[in-house]
Design an enzyme around this catalytic site. Structure first.
Site, PDB file in Angstrom:
ATOM      1  N   LYS A 113       0.828  -1.209   0.000  1.00  0.00           N
ATOM      2  CA  LYS A 113       0.000   0.000   0.000  1.00  0.00           C
ATOM      3  C   LYS A 113       0.867   1.267   0.000  1.00  0.00           C
ATOM      4  O   LYS A 113       0.445   2.311  -0.479  1.00  0.00           O
ATOM      5  CB  LYS A 113      -0.935   0.013   1.212  1.00  0.00           C
ATOM      6  CG  LYS A 113      -1.826  -1.223   1.374  1.00  0.00           C
ATOM      7  CD  LYS A 113      -3.096  -1.134   0.614  1.00  0.00           C
ATOM      8  CE  LYS A 113      -4.118  -2.236   0.900  1.00  0.00           C
ATOM      9  NZ  LYS A 113      -3.666  -3.604   1.027  1.00  0.00           N
TER      10      LYS A 113
HETATM   11  C1  PLP Z   1      -4.252  -4.784   0.540  1.00  0.00           C
HETATM   12  C2  PLP Z   1      -3.420  -6.016   0.490  1.00  0.00           C
HETATM   13  C3  PLP Z   1      -3.661  -7.047  -0.436  1.00  0.00           C
HETATM   14  C4  PLP Z   1      -4.824  -7.030  -1.411  1.00  0.00           C
HETATM   15  O1  PLP Z   1      -4.689  -6.070  -2.416  1.00  0.00           O
HETATM   16  P1  PLP Z   1      -5.956  -5.620  -3.285  1.00  0.00           P
HETATM   17  O2  PLP Z   1      -5.508  -4.428  -4.032  1.00  0.00           O
HETATM   18  O3  PLP Z   1      -7.017  -5.309  -2.295  1.00  0.00           O
HETATM   19  O4  PLP Z   1      -6.357  -6.746  -4.159  1.00  0.00           O
HETATM   20  C5  PLP Z   1      -2.804  -8.148  -0.447  1.00  0.00           C
HETATM   21  N1  PLP Z   1      -1.785  -8.243   0.431  1.00  0.00           N
HETATM   22  C6  PLP Z   1      -1.531  -7.276   1.344  1.00  0.00           C
HETATM   23  C7  PLP Z   1      -0.408  -7.459   2.301  1.00  0.00           C
HETATM   24  C8  PLP Z   1      -2.327  -6.126   1.418  1.00  0.00           C
HETATM   25  O5  PLP Z   1      -2.086  -5.176   2.340  1.00  0.00           O
END
Ligand code: PLP
Length: 469
Positions: A113
């Site tokens: 993120k």
């Molecule tokens: C948010 C997240 C995901 C999922 O990603 P999306 O964009 O919601 O499909 C997978 N792994 C981690 C560690 C995350 O923080």
């Protein structure tokens, strides 16, 4: 470049105008009117660029209303070694059998993120300062998103963050990561309740239009287009690092929940990046895998959503999926509207007639991974390569193996570092993970958090007293 809504009811808007908005006024999501195309020659000319310069090249196609010099300054401020612990920002590491890890978790919160959020922090501050405006970000988090937003917006001009979290329900590491921030514009509010109750407070306050307007309440949720655009960059970066000549194909495997990360891969492919397959990996919450297997999209309620050991993928309603469906229907907003009306009425919609194109036209394949799979992958990967993967990345590795082809590098997106999910690593290997040196003393730092009963009025008063005006 202008942006329209997937449901057809928004006059074309500039990047800076959709930046601070959530849903389009008609309930749809903002998408580019047409996707920029990157020729093979242009792509070749990008070999050797730093991550920040590549980010400028890609994002300048989307943020056409931001002057080039300013945008270059923003991408260099967002993607630099002081913030990311890798010199290359996103390192590529070989595993075995033609598989590689694309390291998206070198940022301050050790999860992918950060990749989008760091750019968002820079561009929010830039647009707000130029407009002389302020924004108060209100959100609820059970972990990754809230901390990525706080680390990206700490100390930024014109913006404050009010982040609700469930008191006593996050890991000690996650609490320390968020609550140890001492910046005056970051407000941690721990409510005595569960995540859904915190989320309900956010919905209640953001739904009060008078309050929302008066206190300029905004969000940094996963449907924000700037986040999707910023994620497109690392697909280009991964391709450039894994290939040596024009036209070579690679595949990407992506641990998915909200369809945010992999949507950016779809966009990169549609811009002309030579991507063979986009491998979507879910955990036990396999709504998206079911869609790619059957053509039927049937989101599930909270009571049918399992709490798993890859918790950031415990999502059963993929908020970015509508953007992909828009493309699947030939970018037909009336069709999208009709499908979402079906969904509201019947609880599902059926695109089985388009199923043959999912792979042949768009490169999508999908698979599911379970708790036992995660543990086995963590162990096997460590034994074979010495590399430790986190449980979400392990879901990606598990499904990726089912689709590796000779001669086509398979890049698995590393969405978090194992230190964040030490319990599951301990279950797999019989010992916990040593945190990265920079974070060793994190849990003993002083914490700054406001603990409150689960009451929207209390939160409202706190925001009124502390908001940027
Ligand atoms: C948010 C997240 C995901 C999922 O990603 P999306 O964009 O919601 O499909 C997978 N792994 C981690 C560690 C995350 O923080």
């Amino acid at each position: 470049m202008k942006y329209i809504s997937t449901r057809g009811g928004m006059a074309p808007q500039a990047f800076s105008d959709i930046l601070l908005e959530g849903l389009a006024p008609d309930g749809g999501l903002a998408v580019p009117e047409t996707l920029p195309q990157i020729s093979a020659d242009t792509l070749e000319s990008w070999r050797g660029l730093s991550y920040a310069d590549l980010a400028f090249e890609v994002l300048s196609r989307f943020a056409t209303d931001i002057p080039a010099d300013d945008l270059r300054r923003l991408t260099h401020a967002a993607y630099r070694p002081g913030i990311f612990s890798s010199e290359d920002i996103v390192p590529l590491r070989a595993l075995d059998d033609g598989m590689h890890l694309l390291g998206l978790s070198e940022g301050p919160t050790l999860a992918f993120k950060d990749m989008a959020m760091q750019f968002l922090g820079q561009v929010f501050e830039y647009v707000l300062t130029r407009r002389g405006a302020t924004l108060n970000i209100l959100g609820a988090t059970s972990g990754d998103t809230g901390s990525a937003a706080e680390y990206a917006l700490r100390g930024k001009q014109g913006v404050a963050v009010f982040m609700l979290s469930p008191h006593g329900r996050m890991s000690a590491f996650q609490r320390a990561q968020m609550y140890s921030l001492q910046d005056e514009n970051i407000h941690n509010i721990a409510v005595r309740g569960v995540f859904d109750e915190a989320q309900d407070i956010v919905k209640a306050l953001a739904g009060d239009l008078d309050f929302k307007t008066r206190y300029r309440i905004g969000a940094v949720n996963s449907i924000n287009w700037a986040r999707i655009a910023a994620q497109v960059v690392y697909y280009f970066h991964g391709w450039l690092r894994a290939t040596s000549a024009a036209g070579q194909q690679v595949s990407f495997a992506v641990p998915s929940g909200n369809f945010g990360n992999i949507l950016s891969g779809h966009i990169a492919r549609a811009m002309g990046l030579p991507v063979r397959r986009l491998v979507l990996a879910t955990n036990e919450n396999n709504v998206l895998e079911e869609f790619f297997r059957t053509g039927i999209y049937r989101p599930r309620g909270a009571e049918q959503t399992y709490a798993t050991s890859s918790p950031s993928m415990d999502i059963s309603r993929a908020s970015n999926f509508e953007r992909f469906v828009f493309d699947l229907t030939g970018r037909d907003p009336r069709r999208v509207k009709a499908l979402w009306a079906d969904l509201a009425r019947d609880g599902y919609f059926d695109l089985a007639s388009l199923k043959p194109g999912f792979e042949s036209q768009y490169g999508f394949v999908a698979g599911t991974s379970t708790h036992a799979d995660r543990l086995a992958v963590i162990r096997a990967t460590y034994d074979a390569t010495g590399v430790l993967v986190d449980p979400h990345t392990a879901d990606g590795v598990k499904v990726a193996r089912e689709f590796v082809e000779p001669g086509v590098p398979m890049l698995v997106l590393e969405t978090a570092l194992p230190a964040k999910f030490s319990d599951t690593i301990e279950e797999a290997l019989g010992r916990p993970v040593t945190p990265p040196p920079a974070l060793a003393g994190l849990e003993s730092l002083p914490q700054r958090v406001e603990v409150m009963d689960c009451d929207a009025q209390l939160v409202r008063r706190y925001i009124e007293a502390n908001a940027k005006v």
